[in-house]
Design a protein around this motif. Structure first.
Motif, PDB file in Angstrom:
ATOM      1  N   ASP A 316       0.833  -1.201   0.000  1.00  0.00           N
ATOM      2  CA  ASP A 316       0.000   0.000   0.000  1.00  0.00           C
ATOM      3  C   ASP A 316       0.868   1.251   0.000  1.00  0.00           C
ATOM      4  O   ASP A 316       2.046   1.220   0.369  1.00  0.00           O
ATOM      5  CB  ASP A 316      -0.967   0.002   1.189  1.00  0.00           C
ATOM      6  N   VAL A 317       0.266   2.335  -0.431  1.00  0.00           N
ATOM      7  CA  VAL A 317       0.982   3.600  -0.578  1.00  0.00           C
ATOM      8  C   VAL A 317       1.538   4.079   0.760  1.00  0.00           C
ATOM      9  O   VAL A 317       2.664   4.584   0.830  1.00  0.00           O
ATOM     10  CB  VAL A 317       0.049   4.652  -1.202  1.00  0.00           C
ATOM     11  N   GLY A 318       0.786   3.890   1.830  1.00  0.00           N
ATOM     12  CA  GLY A 318       1.254   4.331   3.142  1.00  0.00           C
ATOM     13  C   GLY A 318       2.546   3.645   3.544  1.00  0.00           C
ATOM     14  O   GLY A 318       3.481   4.286   4.046  1.00  0.00           O
ATOM     15  N   HIS A 319       2.623   2.337   3.340  1.00  0.00           N
ATOM     16  CA  HIS A 319       3.846   1.616   3.712  1.00  0.00           C
ATOM     17  C   HIS A 319       4.998   1.998   2.776  1.00  0.00           C
ATOM     18  O   HIS A 319       6.145   2.073   3.214  1.00  0.00           O
ATOM     19  CB  HIS A 319       3.605   0.108   3.690  1.00  0.00           C
ATOM     20  N   ALA A 320       4.700   2.246   1.513  1.00  0.00           N
ATOM     21  CA  ALA A 320       5.749   2.692   0.591  1.00  0.00           C
ATOM     22  C   ALA A 320       6.364   4.003   1.074  1.00  0.00           C
ATOM     23  O   ALA A 320       7.586   4.193   1.015  1.00  0.00           O
ATOM     24  CB  ALA A 320       5.179   2.862  -0.811  1.00  0.00           C
ATOM     25  N   ARG A 321       5.531   4.901   1.577  1.00  0.00           N
ATOM     26  CA  ARG A 321       6.056   6.166   2.108  1.00  0.00           C
ATOM     27  C   ARG A 321       6.854   5.946   3.379  1.00  0.00           C
ATOM     28  O   ARG A 321       7.874   6.606   3.609  1.00  0.00           O
ATOM     29  CB  ARG A 321       4.899   7.122   2.347  1.00  0.00           C
ATOM     30  N   ARG A 322       6.393   5.010   4.233  1.00  0.00           N
ATOM     31  CA  ARG A 322       7.163   4.716   5.439  1.00  0.00           C
ATOM     32  C   ARG A 322       8.532   4.174   5.086  1.00  0.00           C
ATOM     33  O   ARG A 322       9.533   4.506   5.721  1.00  0.00           O
ATOM     34  CB  ARG A 322       6.393   3.725   6.327  1.00  0.00           C
ATOM     35  N   MET A 323       8.593   3.334   4.062  1.00  0.00           N
ATOM     36  CA  MET A 323       9.867   2.786   3.636  1.00  0.00           C
ATOM     37  C   MET A 323      10.757   3.864   3.012  1.00  0.00           C
ATOM     38  O   MET A 323      11.967   3.876   3.204  1.00  0.00           O
ATOM     39  CB  MET A 323       9.644   1.643   2.639  1.00  0.00           C
ATOM     40  N   ARG A 324      10.144   4.779   2.260  1.00  0.00           N
ATOM     41  CA  ARG A 324      10.898   5.916   1.722  1.00  0.00           C
ATOM     42  C   ARG A 324      11.522   6.720   2.862  1.00  0.00           C
ATOM     43  O   ARG A 324      12.711   7.087   2.807  1.00  0.00           O
ATOM     44  CB  ARG A 324       9.971   6.801   0.901  1.00  0.00           C
ATOM     45  N   ASP A 325      10.741   6.985   3.904  1.00  0.00           N
ATOM     46  CA  ASP A 325      11.240   7.770   5.028  1.00  0.00           C
ATOM     47  C   ASP A 325      12.323   7.012   5.799  1.00  0.00           C
ATOM     48  O   ASP A 325      13.303   7.611   6.255  1.00  0.00           O
ATOM     49  CB  ASP A 325      10.086   8.146   5.958  1.00  0.00           C
ATOM     50  N   ALA A 326      12.145   5.691   5.948  1.00  0.00           N
ATOM     51  CA  ALA A 326      13.171   4.889   6.619  1.00  0.00           C
ATOM     52  C   ALA A 326      14.473   4.915   5.828  1.00  0.00           C
ATOM     53  O   ALA A 326      15.566   4.992   6.397  1.00  0.00           O
ATOM     54  CB  ALA A 326      12.682   3.455   6.808  1.00  0.00           C
ATOM     55  N   ALA A 327      14.367   4.855   4.502  1.00  0.00           N
ATOM     56  CA  ALA A 327      15.560   4.912   3.664  1.00  0.00           C
ATOM     57  C   ALA A 327      16.304   6.229   3.877  1.00  0.00           C
ATOM     58  O   ALA A 327      17.543   6.259   3.877  1.00  0.00           O
ATOM     59  CB  ALA A 327      15.180   4.745   2.195  1.00  0.00           C
ATOM     60  N   ARG A 328      15.574   7.303   4.072  1.00  0.00           N
ATOM     61  CA  ARG A 328      16.224   8.585   4.331  1.00  0.00           C
ATOM     62  C   ARG A 328      16.909   8.599   5.690  1.00  0.00           C
ATOM     63  O   ARG A 328      17.982   9.185   5.848  1.00  0.00           O
ATOM     64  CB  ARG A 328      15.189   9.712   4.241  1.00  0.00           C
ATOM     65  N   ARG A 329      16.299   7.927   6.678  1.00  0.00           N
ATOM     66  CA  ARG A 329      16.933   7.864   7.999  1.00  0.00           C
ATOM     67  C   ARG A 329      18.222   7.054   7.967  1.00  0.00           C
ATOM     68  O   ARG A 329      19.138   7.300   8.753  1.00  0.00           O
ATOM     69  CB  ARG A 329      15.961   7.262   9.024  1.00  0.00           C
ATOM     70  N   PHE A 330      18.284   6.071   7.078  1.00  0.00           N
ATOM     71  CA  PHE A 330      19.478   5.226   6.989  1.00  0.00           C
ATOM     72  C   PHE A 330      20.270   5.518   5.715  1.00  0.00           C
ATOM     73  O   PHE A 330      20.950   4.649   5.171  1.00  0.00           O
ATOM     74  CB  PHE A 330      19.073   3.755   7.058  1.00  0.00           C
ATOM     75  N   ALA A 331      20.201   6.780   5.278  1.00  0.00           N
ATOM     76  CA  ALA A 331      20.876   7.163   4.036  1.00  0.00           C
ATOM     77  C   ALA A 331      22.399   7.001   4.119  1.00  0.00           C
ATOM     78  O   ALA A 331      23.058   6.871   3.083  1.00  0.00           O
ATOM     79  CB  ALA A 331      20.531   8.614   3.687  1.00  0.00           C
ATOM     80  N   HIS A 332      22.947   6.987   5.331  1.00  0.00           N
ATOM     81  CA  HIS A 332      24.400   6.778   5.457  1.00  0.00           C
ATOM     82  C   HIS A 332      24.804   5.368   5.015  1.00  0.00           C
ATOM     83  O   HIS A 332      25.984   5.113   4.738  1.00  0.00           O
ATOM     84  CB  HIS A 332      24.859   7.033   6.892  1.00  0.00           C
ATOM     85  N   LEU A 333      23.825   4.457   4.925  1.00  0.00           N
ATOM     86  CA  LEU A 333      24.100   3.099   4.446  1.00  0.00           C
ATOM     87  C   LEU A 333      23.749   2.937   2.965  1.00  0.00           C
ATOM     88  O   LEU A 333      24.109   1.929   2.360  1.00  0.00           O
ATOM     89  CB  LEU A 333      23.295   2.079   5.261  1.00  0.00           C
ATOM     90  N   GLY A 334      23.045   3.925   2.405  1.00  0.00           N
ATOM     91  CA  GLY A 334      22.648   3.832   0.997  1.00  0.00           C
ATOM     92  C   GLY A 334      21.142   3.871   0.833  1.00  0.00           C
ATOM     93  O   GLY A 334      20.496   4.834   1.217  1.00  0.00           O
ATOM     94  N   PHE A 335      20.583   2.816   0.236  1.00  0.00           N
ATOM     95  CA  PHE A 335      19.140   2.669  -0.020  1.00  0.00           C
ATOM     96  C   PHE A 335      18.635   3.711  -1.016  1.00  0.00           C
ATOM     97  O   PHE A 335      17.520   4.218  -0.892  1.00  0.00           O
ATOM     98  CB  PHE A 335      18.339   2.706   1.291  1.00  0.00           C
ATOM     99  N   THR A 336      19.482   4.045  -1.980  1.00  0.00           N
ATOM    100  CA  THR A 336      19.107   4.957  -3.052  1.00  0.00           C
ATOM    101  C   THR A 336      19.064   4.187  -4.372  1.00  0.00           C
ATOM    102  O   THR A 336      19.603   3.079  -4.484  1.00  0.00           O
ATOM    103  CB  THR A 336      20.105   6.108  -3.174  1.00  0.00           C
ATOM    104  N   LEU A 337      18.429   4.775  -5.378  1.00  0.00           N
ATOM    105  CA  LEU A 337      18.351   4.149  -6.691  1.00  0.00           C
ATOM    106  C   LEU A 337      19.759   3.936  -7.241  1.00  0.00           C
ATOM    107  O   LEU A 337      20.569   4.859  -7.290  1.00  0.00           O
ATOM    108  CB  LEU A 337      17.549   5.040  -7.637  1.00  0.00           C
TER     109      LEU A 337
END
Length: 363
Positions: A316-337
């Motif tokens: 669902d869209v809500g969980h996709a946004r939560r995962m997007r936000d989590a990726a930003r919190r762990f951006a020091h590890l990557g999780f980018t395209l």
């Protein structure tokens, strides 16, 4: 083996050998690559082959060398996962989850066809203290990011999504309905009420929406997204217009490898791949080091973020946004395209001037 209690921050991710079974099993132990494909089909069906450990996953920011998680191989081929009786398939997947629990995983991700084979995890038995995810929400988010990169180079504004009513597909369609990237959208699936309902849902977004049940419907598309769950290639040369751009999010892939030689005017990008320079995957998952599949990334992100609620069924869209936000919190590890691959080889993002001429380096 006595299971360890589930550990916060520990995860396991389930994969299986893809179409080239011997090649993938050789990643576990090289001599296994010498066994013929037909022997694998028979042996995996008839013999009590246990789940196998493919890799350990470590965080580069960790203060110890303890693994953050593991990648486990479900001993079943793609065809078996899709066509064998459900009891046998579920027993194989449940056995791998047993192994994950024994290792101490608090969350398990369903990779590749283990998700559709278990109805997006809904057929699995509940286990107290263990969360399960399909990884489809972060896959949808990363897919939209890749589509935005490709849309600017497409020769026109017609996007076709094959597998539109699936878990990832429906989430992608809904994300795009909020911020459209194309003026024409064709949704392709096996049909039925779900397809028409999805089409009706997004028709108010200002985009011309068509629905279809045949691959022939993508022949006019400038950009094609493939999100099907099949054991073999579905998209071939005959389905694509000149200069089409293709994003293939499938594992095993559903685009015909012969496209590389038959259609040099077409660029196929391997979708659902993230850059994770801060993650050390100690094993061969079929990607260059520093890269990981988006569904694996969702499993990691949920684990690192301390999320304990399962994400099964339709993404669902809500969980996709939560995962997007989590990726930003762990951006020091990557999780980018990630920078693009095409049939596993380095490629380049096309631009409007070179889209039809772009082919993977080394072809």
């Amino acid at each position: 083996m006595i299971p360890h209690p589930p550990t916060p921050g520990k995860f396991a991710f389930l994969v299986h050998p893809r179409s080239a079974v011997a090649t993938d099993m050789a990643r576990v132990w090289r001599p296994l690559g010498r066994i013929p494909a037909r022997t694998w089909e028979y042996g995996l069906r008839r013999l009590p082959v246990p789940p196998l450990r493919l890799a350990a996953v470590h965080r580069r920011d960790a203060t110890t060398d303890e693994p953050a998680g593991w990648i486990l191989v479900v001993p079943a081929t793609p065809r078996q996962l899709l066509t064998e009786d459900r009891g046998w398939v579920l027993s194989r997947v449940e056995s791998a989850i047993d192994r994950a629990e024994a290792l101490g995983a608090g969350i398990v991700g369903l990779g590749a066809l283990t998700a559709p084979a278990t109805r997006a995890g809904r057929m699995l038995r509940e286990r107290p203290g263990l969360a399960v995810t399909t990884g489809n929400a972060f896959t949808a988010h990363l897919t939209v990011e890749a589509l935005r990169r490709l849309a600017g180079a497409a020769s026109g504004s017609h996007l076709a999504i094959v597998g539109a009513t699936g878990s990832v597909g429906s989430c992608v369609v809904r994300l795009l309905s909020e911020e459209p990237i194309a003026s024409d959208l064709t949704l392709v699936s096996r049909g039925g009420p779900r397809l028409e309902a999805l089409g009706d849902e997004v028709r108010g977004s200002g985009v011309a929406v068509r629905t279809a049940t045949s691959m022939d419907a993508v022949r006019d598309a400038d950009l094609v997204l493939v999100l099907t769950s099949a054991a073999d290639a579905l998209l071939g040369s005959q389905h694509l217009k000149r200069g089409a751009l293709v994003l293939d999010d499938t594992q095993p892939r559903n685009t015909d490898p012969r496209l590389r030689s038959e259609r040099p005017d077409v660029l196929v990008i391997d979708g659902g791949v993230a850059a994770v320079p801060g993650i050390d995957i100690r094993g061969d998952i079929g990607l260059p080091r520093g890269l990981a599949y988006a569904c694996l990334c969702e499993t990691m992100l949920m684990s690192f973020d301390g999320q304990t609620t399962s994400s099964t069924g339709q993404a669902d869209v809500g969980h996709a946004r939560r995962m997007r936000d989590a990726a930003r919190r762990f951006a020091h590890l990557g999780f980018t395209l990630a920078e693009p691959l095409s049939f596993g080889r380095p490629a380049a993002w096309p631009d409007a001037a070179t889209a039809t001429a772009s082919v993977p380096r080394g072809v």
